[in-house]
Design a protein around this motif. Structure first.
Motif, PDB file in Angstrom:
ATOM      1  N   PHE B 380      39.879  37.580  41.864  1.00  0.00           N
ATOM      2  CA  PHE B 380      41.102  38.457  41.167  1.00  0.00           C
ATOM      3  C   PHE B 380      42.091  37.647  41.084  1.00  0.00           C
ATOM      4  O   PHE B 380      42.734  37.755  40.020  1.00  0.00           O
ATOM      5  N   TYR B 384      44.565  36.866  37.876  1.00  0.00           N
ATOM      6  CA  TYR B 384      45.661  37.281  37.855  1.00  0.00           C
ATOM      7  C   TYR B 384      46.831  36.069  37.673  1.00  0.00           C
ATOM      8  O   TYR B 384      47.764  36.122  37.104  1.00  0.00           O
ATOM      9  N   VAL B 401      48.250  46.124  40.047  1.00  0.00           N
ATOM     10  CA  VAL B 401      47.566  44.858  40.647  1.00  0.00           C
ATOM     11  C   VAL B 401      47.348  45.011  42.181  1.00  0.00           C
ATOM     12  O   VAL B 401      46.255  45.051  42.632  1.00  0.00           O
ATOM     13  N   GLN B 404      44.778  47.778  43.039  1.00  0.00           N
ATOM     14  CA  GLN B 404      43.469  47.128  42.671  1.00  0.00           C
ATOM     15  C   GLN B 404      43.004  46.519  43.861  1.00  0.00           C
ATOM     16  O   GLN B 404      41.888  46.494  44.423  1.00  0.00           O
ATOM     17  N   PHE B 465      40.654  46.534  37.605  1.00  0.00           N
ATOM     18  CA  PHE B 465      40.970  45.058  37.544  1.00  0.00           C
ATOM     19  C   PHE B 465      40.522  44.805  36.036  1.00  0.00           C
ATOM     20  O   PHE B 465      41.495  44.206  35.281  1.00  0.00           O
TER      21      PHE B 465
END
Lengths: 264, 541, 185
Positions: B380, B384, B401, B404, B465
């Motif tokens: 992830f 990002y 974010v 998440q 996500f």
């Protein structure tokens, strides 16, 4: 930044890492292959070389020491060796099957509580006839018939009945399926019936049950449960039948019989 | 220098889309076998779903992440265009085609054999052929990584290979070699039987081949995560990489010792000798070394960030860390999960302790915690971190974010801790339903419900996500500047040639595979009396 | 390792090496523990790889139906033989005496199965073509569940057997009039 690229540095890295890997492998090998097997002392092979070979995993044939022999005839059928039916097998089988029609019906659909054979898996028919012939399964009616059949005859009959269109089955909704059929009873070691008998998956040798007469299914489950019928490989079916209650046997039998819409 | 943006985004989007699908299946599985749901009328649906979930999560998703990330690393760290972009597209195409080919028979219920294959159960040949295509597609990536590095080295004689690229190529070589085990199993054993060319198969040998892939594949999954630890996180949180050479040593060690340890997956198998089980057990202990080195280097790197931000004293630096930074949050979660998972792993690698939890729910809990937790949470972060550079747009919402990442961490803990616990109680894995009404299993009901709830939290996090990534495509345009990697705390002046190239480590990897796998494979492969009849699945009316 | 020749670089290098040494010690300790357990405790992998033809188990050899179950050996130990198949173990209920060395010999007739006796360390894979051997000793009487722990196709969830641990005199009494014991019937 630069790369340290002297031959000496290269050699040092290479030899050091190879040496470490070698030492690791050698020491773990000595421990695993020589020291541990010898201190364990449970190894049946006495000398060192044998015990090293054992630890390395050299396969040996399992020895059978004086097994207890069975008091009944056991099935000699190896289910995996069933070859594909020859092209003219069905025709020959049809001729032989004339003598079966009186009980199993001219189209393989019985009117006398005998199993329906039309559309049955060939392997399942083959196994049962072979077992009747060898005496692993006995029936006053079937055993004399089977005794007169050759192995090829049995293959032909199996191919013929497998070829016939099966009993029509109505697709009952899941709601109508009794729990013992749909789910089995896990902790009593009963898997869903369909996981062998075809509605979820078919296991070689297991018959299709849809539309079979209720009386026949009940009789066979009871025979497995009390050990009168013993031709299931390594107690495959006895393990299950023994754990089923009278009610569950009745429910399963009724359910499978009901899959025949003509109610024959 | 990120010119293959479309290629990289395509890899990530395919990876994350199939990840989303597999996540839905996973959550459904957690639910359906818990006391919350009534028993499945057709257990085959469950096994079908597990096959799809495992195949996607094990073979397709991480492979595509590693491929996409690898292309990004090539362009950003070497500061040059990717060589062979067309080949890269072809590789992606092959992976996608393979995944579809594999998933068609699986979704039809023709190949419910689970992603571990385990012959003599044999499903539809297209399932296996599809998996082979996925692997072959990824091998194109392996070749491209190698070619790009070689060409760059030729063009820049004497220059030090950037750490990210060094690690990336190490990861690709590891995958190239570790996939060979499963490939041999599929090509030599399973596919001929599935196609009807042979009727028997050595189930024991197949398990040995599979173990060749089964453990090192985890380190292949781990590679992008470790690259993120070393080269992204310190930069993202304003720290320095503590030691560049230590990082190189760790990656080289992974290459060497991730491979010759797979037989610890067959501790309880009858077809491998006790001696080789011990040898692999010893090497398994060694594989903890690069991880311990990493833990040290990364903790030190993070500490530098804390101190640069004014942290004082033995623990004061922890308070000054940028906790609102997603990279900081994620690496803390990742380390926590790696720590718990690693402790569980120590139990698995010991023959004596393993026997109490082998093949129970403990094992499923363990690899979900390590892979789904410690590893995927860094995937992830990679997404990002790269997204603004790939899309030219800002990340939609930093607070989303953070939410998440929190959800993923909490979800993973809530899912896997009860999972470990019921494993200790002896709950077997991979069953479509359990009779919790029986007093012997009633203790397992509550923890299983808890882990199903964790599964739903994970699903929520995964969908969030995807939502953030989609929304970020429509954010305001920004100029993300050049993509950079973490700087070493002490400028690297000279790097030993051995740590600038992979030759020595690849040679050791192959050599140790031969010493540790040669005999166990050969003594079964030369025999024909160990083969057993295949059992075909999916036959029904 | 070559880093910049600076004071802080030297310190870093020293700490790095110390940590690497600690890591190596941890690993040496773990391996030593495994070796020690292997030498001083009985739980170690089976010593021999034994092969067997799974298609003829029911016809010949030690896994013939009438030979399955628990057998009292001349040395007082007990050998338990079992077969796994889709989707049951035979015998479906295993009976063993407590405080007695048990040798479990089991194999599969079709696909890969697993055998796990809950609350114990008995846990082994059953791979067709190979015989799995495991030793055990039960210290308390009682009943354990014995599920199949490896996916063996669609009926896997229904593959559960039982193990009954009984007092030794009771077992010996049973063994005096029957050579192979089980609690399946």
């Amino acid at each position: 930044m630069s790369i340290e690229k002297t031959p000496a540095s290269n050699r040092a890295w290479a030899s050091a890492s190879i040496a470490i890997a070698a030492v690791l492998f050698m020491s773990s090998s000595i421990l695993g292959l020589v020291v541990l097997p010898s201190v364990q002392g449970t190894d049946p092979f006495t000398n060192l070389w044998d015990s090293i070979c054992s630890a390395a995993g050299l396969p040996r044939r399992a020895s059978s020491t004086d097994p207890v022999e069975p008091d009944h005839k056991i099935s000699r059928v190896v289910l995996s060796t069933m070859p594909k039916a020859e092209a003219d097998s069905v025709g020959r089988g049809a001729t032989i099957a004339l003598q079966c029609a009186i009980c199993h019906g001219p189209t393989g659909v019985s009117r006398a509580d005998s199993p329906n054979l039309a559309g049955q898996y060939a392997v399942a028919i083959y196994k049962q006839l072979e077992d009747f012939r060898s005496g692993a399964r006995s029936s006053a009616v079937m055993s004399p018939f089977a005794a007169n059949l050759s192995d090829q005859d049995i293959r032909d009959v199996a191919a013929y009945y497998a070829y016939l269109p099966s009993v029509p089955t109505n697709h009952a909704s899941t709601a109508g399926v009794p729990a013992i059929v749909a789910y089995g009873a896990p902790l009593r070691g009963i898997a869903p019936c369909g996981s062998c008998h075809g509605s979820v998956e078919n296991k070689a040798g297991s018959p299709w049950l849809g539309g079979q007469p209720s009386a026949y299914i009940t009789a066979q489950l009871n025979a497995f449960a009390v050990g009168i019928r013993t031709n299931d490989t390594s107690q495959q079916m006895r393990n299950i039948a023994r754990q089923m209650s009278k009610d569950e046997i009745a429910q399963a039998a009724e359910y499978y019989a009901s899959l025949n819409p003509d109610g024959l | 220098m990120l010119n293959s943006r479309r290629l990289i985004i395509a890899h990530f989007w395919v990876a994350f889309s199939v990840f989303g699908l597999a996540l839905i299946l996973g959550a459904w599985q957690m639910f359906i076998r818990s006391p919350l749901a009534s028993w499945l009328g057709n257990p085959e649906w469950y096994y079908r779903s597990v096959t799809a979930h495992g195949t996607i999560m094990g073979y397709v998703f991480p492979t595509l992440v590693a491929m996409g990330f690898g292309y990004a690393i090539t362009e950003t760290s070497l500061k040059t265009d990717l060589i062979g972009r067309r080949w890269a597209w072809a590789g992606l195409g092959l992976v996608v085609l393979g995944a579809v080919t594999a998933m068609v028979p699986v979704s039809l219920g023709k190949a419910s054999v689970l992603y571990t294959f385990y012959p003599p159960m044999i499903g539809n040949p297209f399932y296996y052929i599809g998996v082979v295509m996925v692997v072959v597609g990824s091998w194109i990536w392996v070749a491209l990584m190698s070619v790009n590095l070689i060409v760059w080295k030729k063009r820049n004689p004497g220059a030090v290979v950037p750490l990210a690229m060094y690690a990336n190529v190490a990861g690709s070589y590891l995958w190239g070699w570790t996939a060979v085990g499963a490939a041999l199993e599929l090509l030599l054993q399973i596919i001929p039987v599935a196609l009807g060319l042979r009727t028997t198969i050595d189930a024991g040998l197949a398990r040995v081949f599979f173990s060749w892939t089964l453990h090192a594949i985890v380190y292949f999954w781990l590679m992008p995560t470790y690259i993120a630890y070393y080269t992204i996180v310190p930069r993202a949180i304003g720290g320095r990489l503590y030691s560049d050479s230590m990082a190189r040593i760790s990656f080289s060690l992974f290459l060497v010792v991730a491979m010759p340890i797979g037989i610890h997956h067959t501790f309880a198998d009858p077809q491998v000798g006790a001696g080789f089980k011990f040898i692999h057990s010893a090497f398994t202990a060694v594989v903890a070394l690069p991880t311990l080195l990493t833990v040290f280097t990364i903790c030190a790197s993070v500490e530098i960030a804390g101190r640069l931000r004014g942290g004082k004293g033995p623990f004061g630096w922890l308070a000054t860390l940028p906790w609102r930074n997603p990279a900081m949050l994620a690496i803390a979660f990742s380390f926590l999960m790696l720590g718990f998972g690693g402790a569980g792993g120590l139990i698995n690698m010991s023959y004596q302790l393993d026997s109490s939890i082998h093949n129970t729910q403990w094992i499923t809990g363990h690899f979900h915690l390590i892979f789904g937790g410690a590893i995927v949470i860094m995937y992830f972060v990679i997404a990002y971190d790269l997204w603004p550079h790939l899309t030219g747009r800002a990340i939609a919402s930093m607070s989303l974010v953070r939410l998440q990442l929190w959800l993923w961490f909490i979800g993973m803990i809530v899912t896997t801790f009860p999972w470990h616990y019921v494993g200790i109680l002896g709950m077997p894995r991979r069953m479509a339903y359990y009779d919790y009404s029986n007093p012997a299993l009633s203790d397992e009901a509550a923890p299983v419900v808890m882990s199903a709830i964790g599964g739903f939290i994970l699903l929520a996090s995964g969908l969030l996500f995807l939502f953030i990534l989609v929304r970020s495509h429509f954010e305001r345009r920004i100029e993300p500047g050049q993509y950079t990697y973490a700087q070493a705390a002490h400028a690297v002046t000279r790097v030993p040639a051995a740590l600038n190239a992979h030759g020595l480590w690849v040679a050791l990897m192959v050599a140790l595979t031969i010493t540790n796998y040669g005999l166990p494979i050969m003594q079964l492969a030369v025999r024909d009396d160990t083969s057993v009849p295949a059992v075909f699945v999916g036959e029904r009316r | 390792m070559s880093v910049e020749k600076s004071a802080s670089g030297d310190v870093a290098l020293k700490i790095e090496r110390r940590w690497a040494a600690v890591s190596i010690l941890i690993i040496a300790f773990l391996t030593g523990m495994a070796a020690y357990a292997g030498i001083h405790q009985a739980v170690m992998p089976q010593t021999t790889v034994e092969i067997i033809n799974p298609t003829t188990l029911h016809m010949t050899g030690e896994f013939i139906e009438s030979n399955l179950g628990s057998a009292l050996e001349p040395d007082g130990s007990v050998t338990v033989r079992a077969v796994a198949q889709q989707y049951s173990f035979t015998p479906a209920c295993i009976v063993v005496p407590k405080d007695t060395p048990i040798t479990l010999r089991a194999t599969s007739a079709d696909v890969v199965h697993g055998l796990l006796i809950q609350q114990t360390n008995v846990n082994t894979m059953l791979v067709p073509g190979y015989v799995s051997v495991q030793t055990a000793k039960f210290e308390e009487t009682g009943e354990h569940l014995m599920p199949c722990q490896e996916f063996c196709s669609v009926g896997h969830e229904g593959m559960w057997a039982k193990v009954q641990v009984i007092d030794k005199p009771q077992f010996l009494a049973m063994a005096s009039n029957k050579r192979r014991l089980s609690c399946a019937e």
